[in-house]
Enzyme design. Structure first.
Site, PDB file in Angstrom:
ATOM      1  N   ASP A 204      28.598  30.894  27.164  1.00  0.00           N
ATOM      2  CA  ASP A 204      29.923  30.499  27.640  1.00  0.00           C
ATOM      3  C   ASP A 204      29.768  29.790  28.979  1.00  0.00           C
ATOM      4  O   ASP A 204      28.652  29.606  29.453  1.00  0.00           O
ATOM      5  CB  ASP A 204      30.840  31.728  27.768  1.00  0.00           C
ATOM      6  CG  ASP A 204      30.376  32.684  28.869  1.00  0.00           C
ATOM      7  OD1 ASP A 204      29.357  32.403  29.532  1.00  0.00           O
ATOM      8  OD2 ASP A 204      31.042  33.714  29.069  1.00  0.00           O
ATOM      9  N   ASP A 206      31.196  30.114  32.914  1.00  0.00           N
ATOM     10  CA  ASP A 206      31.939  31.003  33.798  1.00  0.00           C
ATOM     11  C   ASP A 206      32.279  30.301  35.106  1.00  0.00           C
ATOM     12  O   ASP A 206      31.400  29.714  35.740  1.00  0.00           O
ATOM     13  CB  ASP A 206      31.086  32.239  34.121  1.00  0.00           C
ATOM     14  CG  ASP A 206      30.550  32.923  32.870  1.00  0.00           C
ATOM     15  OD1 ASP A 206      31.369  33.498  32.137  1.00  0.00           O
ATOM     16  OD2 ASP A 206      29.327  32.867  32.624  1.00  0.00           O
ATOM     17  N   ASP A 309      35.390  31.135  30.835  1.00  0.00           N
ATOM     18  CA  ASP A 309      36.051  32.188  31.610  1.00  0.00           C
ATOM     19  C   ASP A 309      36.430  31.641  32.974  1.00  0.00           C
ATOM     20  O   ASP A 309      35.581  31.096  33.674  1.00  0.00           O
ATOM     21  CB  ASP A 309      35.094  33.381  31.835  1.00  0.00           C
ATOM     22  CG  ASP A 309      35.062  34.321  30.641  1.00  0.00           C
ATOM     23  OD1 ASP A 309      35.946  34.203  29.776  1.00  0.00           O
ATOM     24  OD2 ASP A 309      34.160  35.166  30.604  1.00  0.00           O
TER      25      ASP A 309
END
Ligand code: DGT
Ligand code: MG
Length: 385
Positions: A204, A206, A309
């Site tokens: 992902d 961040d 995120d």
């Protein structure tokens, strides 16, 4: 002499946060084997056993060269009997029979398949496994029982399990900056997580967002999300308000202390990113270059779903948040354990509390947090414990 031994004895310190662990190391086959067993133990609910294998793997990652003989293990900390046996097998035969058996087992394979779904943790995966579910198709049939997050995870399963490249992370960074700076030009947007540790790929992306004037950041995230959504970038999002109360948050001071979950305002999202091969087709010079909007290339499937995120930290907590979100997960765990057992301090992503002095220790940088802890500073690229 390598393998972490000096004339003064073992050079490898006990805690992962006392060591420098670069991304690339010389014992990949050994650490892969140990980490498979750590994962398998976690799938079986044996947290202690899982941690023991993770610690052993982490020690090997910090060695300056390849381990070549069992004798080199003796000065090293955290290598239990079981880990030692696995290491011996891999050194002698190239593979461990136990690890190979685990990798082929139905439970391990099914648990891997399920836990790779966004929104599915070990507990949920175990339950599904025990109910006899084995495939993603089995889950599709139970679609209505899944959370909204899990439905999105299933829908974008392939994309979300295709590594995010560094160049894609950079593209998303420019997009997030464009969104944030419209509302707060002086805010800072920082790439954290694995990419800050130097990884070239991640699961992902961040980000940590802050503003030098405290309170300016309040309300920013919802505006950013609304803008991203209006531009067609959001495939899924779940936002959370900030629930941290200073000073002396009772939960921070409760016995457990430094938990890995924090209470910042944050957004877990899945963004729609244009495949970079299509970059040339997009107008140059835009901050959003490389990201696809709904009307654009979605139909041709020229886009990829990426987990992003976004975390917003008040300025005074920013160094703690940055330290907490840079990872690795094991480095973080070791930092908190070191703080608690060696320094009688509680560390989390919001603050550092000294239990002896009964006071919070403020910090303006990550370096200052290491100083408070009496630890040598470890730069992000050496935190791959
Ligand atoms: P990857 O898998 O390539 O994304 O690798 P990382 O290291 O970026 O792993 P990730 O994204 O799961 O987490 C990044 C760091 O952030 C990790 O050290 C743990 C931390 N972290 C993740 N989730 C939370 C959370 O809910 N609260 C806090 N305080 N930290 C978290
Ligand atoms: Mg990450």
């Amino acid at each position: 002499v390598h393998a972490g031994v000096t004339e003064d004895g073992p050079r490898v310190a006990l805690y992962g946060c006392q060591r420098r662990t670069p991304l690339a190391h010389s014992n990949q086959a050994l650490t892969d084997a140990l980490e498979t067993l750590a994962e398998e133990a976690g799938f079986g609910g044996s947290e202690g056993r899982s941690l023991a294998f993770t610690r052993a793997a982490s020690v090997l990652k910090s060695l300056p060269g390849p381990l070549t003989s069992l004798g080199e293990l003796s000065p090293l900390p955290c290598i239990g009997e079981h880990s030692r046996k696995v290491i011996q097998e891999v050194l002698e035969d190239g593979v461990s029979v136990e690890v190979e058996r685990v990798k082929l087992s139905e439970r391990y394979r099914t648990m891997k398949l399920f836990t790779k779904i966004f929104g599915v943790g070990v507990k949920t995966a175990i339950r599904w496994y025990q109910e006899g579910l084995r495939t993603l198709a089995d889950l599709q049939e139970r679609h209505t029982e899944l959370t909204r997050e899990q439905q999105a995870g299933l829908q974008h399963y392939t994309d979300l399990n295709t590594p995010v490249e560094r160049s894609e992370a950079d593209t998303i960074e420019r997009l997030v900056q464009e969104a944030v700076w419209q509302f707060l030009p002086d805010a800072s947007v920082m790439l954290t997580g694995g990419f800050r540790r130097g990884k070239q790929q991640g699961h992902d992306v961040d980000f940590l967002i802050t503003h030098p004037q405290e309170d300016k950041e309040v309300g920013l995230l919802s505006k950013v999300i609304r803008w991203l959504d209006s531009q067609g970038f959001i495939l899924y999002q779940h936002s959370q308000r900030n629930t941290y109360q200073l000073p002396g948050d009772p939960e921070l001071l409760s016995s457990g202390g430094g938990s890995s979950m924090d209470r910042f305002e944050r957004c877990f999202s899945i963004l729609r990113l244009a495949r970079l091969t299509q970059d040339k087709d997009l107008p140059p010079g835009s901050g959003a270059q490389g990201i696809c909007t709904q009307g654009g290339c979605g139909a041709a499937r020229g886009w990829k779903a990426v987990r992003v995120d976004l975390v917003v930290a008040p300025f005074s907590q920013f160094p703690f948040a940055l330290l907490g979100w840079t990872g690795s997960r094991h480095f973080e765990r070791e930092l908190r354990r070191f703080a608690k057992h060696k320094r009688k301090m509680i560390l989390n992503s919001h603050a550092l509390y000294d239990m002896a002095q009964q006071m919070f220790l403020p910090a303006a940088s990550e370096e200052e947090i290491f100083q408070h802890l009496g630890l040598e500073y470890v730069p992000p690229t050496e935190r791959n414990a």
